[in-house]
Design a protein around this motif. Structure first.
Motif, PDB file in Angstrom:
ATOM      1  N   GLU A  48      17.239  22.528  10.317  1.00 26.90           N
ATOM      2  CA  GLU A  48      18.331  22.929   9.424  1.00 26.90           C
ATOM      3  C   GLU A  48      19.608  22.160   9.747  1.00 26.90           C
ATOM      4  O   GLU A  48      20.317  21.699   8.847  1.00 26.90           O
ATOM      5  CB  GLU A  48      18.580  24.432   9.556  1.00 26.90           C
ATOM      6  CG  GLU A  48      19.660  24.953   8.618  1.00 26.90           C
ATOM      7  CD  GLU A  48      19.982  26.426   8.838  1.00 26.90           C
ATOM      8  OE1 GLU A  48      20.873  26.941   8.151  1.00 26.90           O
ATOM      9  OE2 GLU A  48      19.335  27.049   9.726  1.00 26.90           O
ATOM     10  N   GLN A  51      19.381  18.532   8.523  1.00 26.93           N
ATOM     11  CA  GLN A  51      19.549  18.460   7.076  1.00 26.93           C
ATOM     12  C   GLN A  51      21.029  18.579   6.689  1.00 26.93           C
ATOM     13  O   GLN A  51      21.531  17.831   5.842  1.00 26.93           O
ATOM     14  CB  GLN A  51      18.741  19.558   6.396  1.00 26.93           C
ATOM     15  CG  GLN A  51      18.805  19.520   4.867  1.00 26.93           C
ATOM     16  CD  GLN A  51      17.964  20.605   4.216  1.00 26.93           C
ATOM     17  OE1 GLN A  51      17.179  21.282   4.861  1.00 26.93           O
ATOM     18  NE2 GLN A  51      18.143  20.776   2.920  1.00 26.93           N
ATOM     19  N   LYS A  52      21.710  19.515   7.331  1.00 28.09           N
ATOM     20  CA  LYS A  52      23.133  19.705   7.058  1.00 28.09           C
ATOM     21  C   LYS A  52      23.944  18.485   7.492  1.00 28.09           C
ATOM     22  O   LYS A  52      24.866  18.048   6.789  1.00 28.09           O
ATOM     23  CB  LYS A  52      23.653  20.955   7.777  1.00 28.09           C
ATOM     24  CG  LYS A  52      23.173  22.266   7.186  1.00 28.09           C
ATOM     25  CD  LYS A  52      23.813  22.509   5.821  1.00 28.09           C
ATOM     26  CE  LYS A  52      23.463  23.884   5.285  1.00 28.09           C
ATOM     27  NZ  LYS A  52      24.107  24.132   3.965  1.00 28.09           N
ATOM     28  N   GLU A  55      23.692  15.863   5.005  1.00 29.44           N
ATOM     29  CA  GLU A  55      24.488  16.206   3.821  1.00 29.44           C
ATOM     30  C   GLU A  55      25.959  15.885   4.058  1.00 29.44           C
ATOM     31  O   GLU A  55      26.632  15.315   3.191  1.00 29.44           O
ATOM     32  CB  GLU A  55      24.330  17.688   3.483  1.00 29.44           C
ATOM     33  CG  GLU A  55      22.970  18.054   2.904  1.00 29.44           C
ATOM     34  CD  GLU A  55      22.824  19.546   2.663  1.00 29.44           C
ATOM     35  OE1 GLU A  55      23.842  20.275   2.768  1.00 29.44           O
ATOM     36  OE2 GLU A  55      21.692  19.995   2.396  1.00 29.44           O
ATOM     37  N   TYR A  56      26.467  16.261   5.237  1.00 31.71           N
ATOM     38  CA  TYR A  56      27.872  15.966   5.565  1.00 31.71           C
ATOM     39  C   TYR A  56      28.113  14.461   5.578  1.00 31.71           C
ATOM     40  O   TYR A  56      29.133  13.969   5.085  1.00 31.71           O
ATOM     41  CB  TYR A  56      28.248  16.554   6.927  1.00 31.71           C
ATOM     42  CG  TYR A  56      28.025  18.034   7.064  1.00 31.71           C
ATOM     43  CD1 TYR A  56      28.274  18.909   6.012  1.00 31.71           C
ATOM     44  CD2 TYR A  56      27.560  18.582   8.270  1.00 31.71           C
ATOM     45  CE1 TYR A  56      28.068  20.277   6.152  1.00 31.71           C
ATOM     46  CE2 TYR A  56      27.352  19.938   8.409  1.00 31.71           C
ATOM     47  CZ  TYR A  56      27.597  20.784   7.356  1.00 31.71           C
ATOM     48  OH  TYR A  56      27.383  22.121   7.495  1.00 31.71           O
ATOM     49  N   SER A  72      32.219  19.273  10.655  1.00 33.85           N
ATOM     50  CA  SER A  72      31.513  20.194   9.751  1.00 33.85           C
ATOM     51  C   SER A  72      30.293  20.786  10.424  1.00 33.85           C
ATOM     52  O   SER A  72      29.982  21.975  10.258  1.00 33.85           O
ATOM     53  CB  SER A  72      31.104  19.462   8.474  1.00 33.85           C
ATOM     54  OG  SER A  72      32.235  19.039   7.748  1.00 33.85           O
ATOM     55  N   LEU A  73      29.594  19.971  11.203  1.00 32.74           N
ATOM     56  CA  LEU A  73      28.428  20.462  11.954  1.00 32.74           C
ATOM     57  C   LEU A  73      28.867  21.486  12.989  1.00 32.74           C
ATOM     58  O   LEU A  73      28.250  22.558  13.129  1.00 32.74           O
ATOM     59  CB  LEU A  73      27.705  19.302  12.633  1.00 32.74           C
ATOM     60  CG  LEU A  73      26.417  19.686  13.370  1.00 32.74           C
ATOM     61  CD1 LEU A  73      25.300  19.980  12.374  1.00 32.74           C
ATOM     62  CD2 LEU A  73      25.981  18.565  14.323  1.00 32.74           C
ATOM     63  N   GLU A  76      29.763  24.860  11.339  1.00 36.75           N
ATOM     64  CA  GLU A  76      28.638  25.657  10.856  1.00 36.75           C
ATOM     65  C   GLU A  76      27.698  26.078  11.983  1.00 36.75           C
ATOM     66  O   GLU A  76      27.112  27.159  11.944  1.00 36.75           O
ATOM     67  CB  GLU A  76      27.855  24.884   9.792  1.00 36.75           C
ATOM     68  CG  GLU A  76      26.780  25.723   9.129  1.00 36.75           C
ATOM     69  CD  GLU A  76      26.392  25.229   7.765  1.00 36.75           C
ATOM     70  OE1 GLU A  76      25.459  25.797   7.174  1.00 36.75           O
ATOM     71  OE2 GLU A  76      27.005  24.261   7.276  1.00 36.75           O
TER      72      GLU A  76
END
Length: 228
Positions: A48, A51-52, A55-56, A72-73, A76
């Motif tokens: 997960e 994948q994030k 995306e970032y 951002s990682l 989250e």
């Protein structure tokens, strides 16, 4: 040699996602972060997070300051040890170029083609970062010239960056071909400079744009059909 290509004098290449597999490099950078700043992460969470992270990165593709990608990682998925804000860009600039590797098969193909025509790289991005990728993968030994957008002051799809390459190589637009993965920036851009664009499309993505490449290739091996 294919009769329709006799007389071409230059073959120009994009860098990221054409000569180099940027997606694979992003994965390697993620696992460096994971090892340094996270402990005891289970496989499903890793998947997960990766994948994030991709995306970032995709959202910030083409942006020089990559601080937001890693922040951002961290936001989250809070790590046990957090990389200080003012060191994030330094971490990216140091580690990311080392995450790239070059397929030796591509090197052999470029060197074979170079026996017949001049070869060049035209890439968007920061001078520091792009030069580091090129040096770390030894691509500088293969190409006659390398043009980086930050260094010259304009970027693809601006036709001027392609025209600069033609001037430095001393070839006319009709004597050059450009190979790139981005339909708008690479193919549309080189067409703005009256250069034929070959769309590198290894994943066989459907072309939903109005841009029509001169040719489409799915592997670098295909380029050998253009030369003896």
């Amino acid at each position: 040699m294919r009769s329709d290509l006799i007389g071409y004098k230059a073959l120009l290449f994009d860098l990221d996602d054409t000569l180099l597999d940027r997606d694979k490099a992003v994965e390697k950078l993620f696992f460096i972060l994971l090892k340094k700043y996270y402990e005891d992460t289970n496989d499903s969470t890793k998947k997960e997070m990766l994948q994030k992270f991709k995306e970032y990165d995709h959202r910030s593709y083409g942006v020089s300051d990559k601080t937001r990608v890693i922040e951002s990682l961290f936001e989250e998925f809070p790590p046990k040890y957090r990389l200080p804000h003012n060191y994030i860009l330094e971490f990216w600039d140091y580690n990311f170029p080392h995450c790239f590797s070059i397929d030796e098969g591509i090197i052999r193909i470029i060197n074979r083609i170079k026996k017949h025509v001049k070869v060049a790289i035209i890439t968007n991005g920061s001078t520091k970062r792009q030069k580091a990728k090129i040096m770390n993968t030894h691509l500088h030994n293969c190409f006659d010239i390398v043009i980086i957008s930050e260094e010259v002051g304009f970027k693809k799809p601006d036709k001027r960056i392609f025209e600069l390459a033609l001037t430095q190589l001393n070839v006319q637009p009709e004597d050059a071909l450009f190979v790139g993965d981005d339909l708008e920036k690479d193919i549309g851009g080189c067409q703005n400079a009256h250069i034929k664009g070959m769309w590198f499309n290894p994943y066989k993505i459907k072309n939903d744009t109005g841009i029509k490449p001169y040719a489409e290739i799915n592997s670098f091996d295909t380029l050998l059909s253009y030369f003896p």
